[in-house]
Design a protein around this motif. Structure first.
Motif, PDB file in Angstrom:
ATOM      1  N   SER A   1       0.839  -1.194   0.000  1.00  0.00           N
ATOM      2  CA  SER A   1       0.000   0.000   0.000  1.00  0.00           C
ATOM      3  C   SER A   1       0.872   1.241   0.000  1.00  0.00           C
ATOM      4  O   SER A   1       1.957   1.236   0.563  1.00  0.00           O
ATOM      5  CB  SER A   1      -0.901   0.017   1.233  1.00  0.00           C
TER       6      SER A   1
ATOM      7  N   LEU B   1      -1.154   6.777   2.275  1.00  0.00           N
ATOM      8  CA  LEU B   1      -2.560   6.467   2.484  1.00  0.00           C
ATOM      9  C   LEU B   1      -2.824   6.104   3.940  1.00  0.00           C
ATOM     10  O   LEU B   1      -2.286   5.132   4.451  1.00  0.00           O
ATOM     11  CB  LEU B   1      -2.968   5.309   1.576  1.00  0.00           C
TER      12      LEU B   1
ATOM     13  N   TYR C   1      -4.204  13.748  -0.926  1.00  0.00           N
ATOM     14  CA  TYR C   1      -4.862  12.539  -1.430  1.00  0.00           C
ATOM     15  C   TYR C   1      -6.390  12.687  -1.333  1.00  0.00           C
ATOM     16  O   TYR C   1      -7.122  12.423  -2.284  1.00  0.00           O
ATOM     17  CB  TYR C   1      -4.389  11.331  -0.632  1.00  0.00           C
TER      18      TYR C   1
ATOM     19  N   ASP D   1      -4.070   0.968  -3.952  1.00  0.00           N
ATOM     20  CA  ASP D   1      -4.488   2.273  -3.454  1.00  0.00           C
ATOM     21  C   ASP D   1      -6.003   2.238  -3.248  1.00  0.00           C
ATOM     22  O   ASP D   1      -6.773   2.507  -4.165  1.00  0.00           O
ATOM     23  CB  ASP D   1      -4.102   3.333  -4.474  1.00  0.00           C
TER      24      ASP D   1
ATOM     25  N   GLN E   1     -11.395   2.218  -4.990  1.00  0.00           N
ATOM     26  CA  GLN E   1     -10.054   2.366  -5.544  1.00  0.00           C
ATOM     27  C   GLN E   1     -10.139   2.952  -6.938  1.00  0.00           C
ATOM     28  O   GLN E   1     -11.181   2.903  -7.604  1.00  0.00           O
ATOM     29  CB  GLN E   1      -9.332   1.017  -5.569  1.00  0.00           C
TER      30      GLN E   1
END
Length: 415
Positions: A2, A6, A409, A235, A249
């Protein structure tokens, strides 16, 4: 692994081991007369609702909260009917599906597509498509089937764009980028079983080949090692939709150069397109087609590669995603105007081809063995568990994530 930037939200205590909320099955208002090939009993078909459908830019996978991973916090799950079947998140909203097996599809609309919940990235694989209603000339709708990638549009027939390879019932033609050419000597219809075989080189070879081409274009040495492995980056963040948790995602979308190919019509354009596709295609890749166990031919070779940069997400932030382990080719069926068909992923096939039996009987699990898609389903689940463990380790050793990265993000995901 990952991405380090995140940060996943903390789950609520009641979300741990919660019973998955199943989709709502609504009977079709339009009756499509099909019967079970074995029992001869009528088959009820349904629309599915109360779950997110994959849409341009985003993809959804059911998940649950788990205390087994203190950093990852969530893990992907399967929902009934268990096993290889239609992916109800990865179908057109106008597709009808049976509730018992999740393998039968139909529609009373124009061309709509459904993809399987299991895909392939390397090796040799086989599945069958049983035609329940088909061949438009008989007034029973239309069916196309074959293999498609995640980029293929679900509102079109298999083979409409560069991301799918299919055959058509009415004429027996093969289709890729909407170009139909003669293939099978006669059409297929209700009762016929069409077998689809695919052969893809190993992931290591694909990465090696991509690296060599990239270095060659820069004038660098093309020597590479033998232990090339994919860099898996998933992600995805958990969201709640009508009481059920899903991973959201970034989805991979069609590239402009391949979209432009749909508008090419002159003979010169087509000739240049075929040359370009062959140059870009994977060596030692092919699709074979069988009808009721009889070999019809090899309609497609040099299949287009799917690993990045050949597959790219829509968002600029998602460009950080290299490969989420779900890129590849998926069994796919498209139906039209009452056409209906059933996926059979094995291991009990109606007509397993004689010329594949020797390869399938090998005791090894290398890429030279032909395997059923039902085997791939179990393998795919095992891979997901492994990558969960890798993600947990990655999160554990990347605790210094900056809040700025996290905010960037979130801002990107929210548009």
């Amino acid at each position: 692994m990952s991405p380090a930037y995140l940060k996943l939200p903390t789950y609520r205590p009641g979300e741990v081991d919660a019973i998955p909320r199943l989709p709502l099955y609504l009977p079709s208002p339009v009756h499509i007369d099909i019967k079970d090939p074995i029992t001869d009993q009528p088959i009820e078909l349904y629309f599915t609702e109360d779950h997110p459908f994959n849409r341009r830019g985003f993809r959804y996978v059911p998940c649950e909260a788990t205390p087994l991973f203190s950093k990852l916090k969530y893990t992907q799950i399967e929902i009934p009917p268990y096993g290889p079947r239609v992916n109800i998140e990865d179908i057109s909203m106008q597709i009808l599906v049976d509730r018992e097996t999740g393998t039968i599809v139909s529609t009373d609309k124009g061309h709509r597509m459904a993809r399987a919940n299991v895909g392939v990235r390397e090796g040799k694989w086989y599945w069958e498509c049983k035609i329940l209603k088909g061949n438009l000339f008989n007034g029973d709708g239309n069916v196309r089937a074959g293999w498609t990638r995640r980029e293929a549009s679900l509102e079109t027939p298999v083979g409409f764009d560069a991301y799918g390879y299919g055959v058509r019932d009415v004429t027996g033609q093969k289709f890729h980028i909407s170009r139909g050419t003669d293939f099978m000597p006669e059409p297929f219809q209700a009762g016929d079983v069409i077998g689809f075989y695919i052969s893809l080189p190993s992931i290591s070879y694909q990465l090696d080949e991509a690296s060599s081409k990239s270095k060659s274009s820069l004038g660098l040495s093309t020597e590479t090692g033998n232990d090339v492995v994919p860099n898996i980056i998933r992600d995805r963040i958990p969201i709640k939709y009508k009481g059920q948790l899903y991973f959201e995602q970034f989805e991979y979308v069609p590239a402009k150069e391949f979209q432009d190919m749909l508008n090419q019509s002159s003979s010169d354009d087509v000739a240049m397109r075929e040359t370009l596709l062959k140059e870009k295609g994977l060596l030692n890749s092919s699709i074979k087609v069988y009808k009721n166990g009889k070999f019809m031919g090899t309609p497609f070779e040099y299949l287009l590669p799917f690993l990045p940069p050949h597959s790219a997400p829509l968002s600029s932030m998602a460009a950080r995603v290299v490969d989420d382990n779900s890129l590849g080719y998926y069994p796919s069926i498209s139906v039209y105007g009452g056409g209906a068909a059933q996926f059979n992923f094995g291991p009990n096939f109606d007509f397993f081809p004689e010329d594949l039996k020797q390869e399938a009987s090998s005791e090894t699990l290398d890429t030279n063995k032909v395997r059923s898609m039902s085997e791939r389903y179990e393998e795919q689940i095992a891979e997901d568990v492994v990558w969960d463990i890798v993600d947990e380790i990655d999160f554990t050793f990347n605790l210094d994530d900056s809040d700025d990265d996290d905010e960037d993000y979130k801002s990107e995901r929210n548009g």
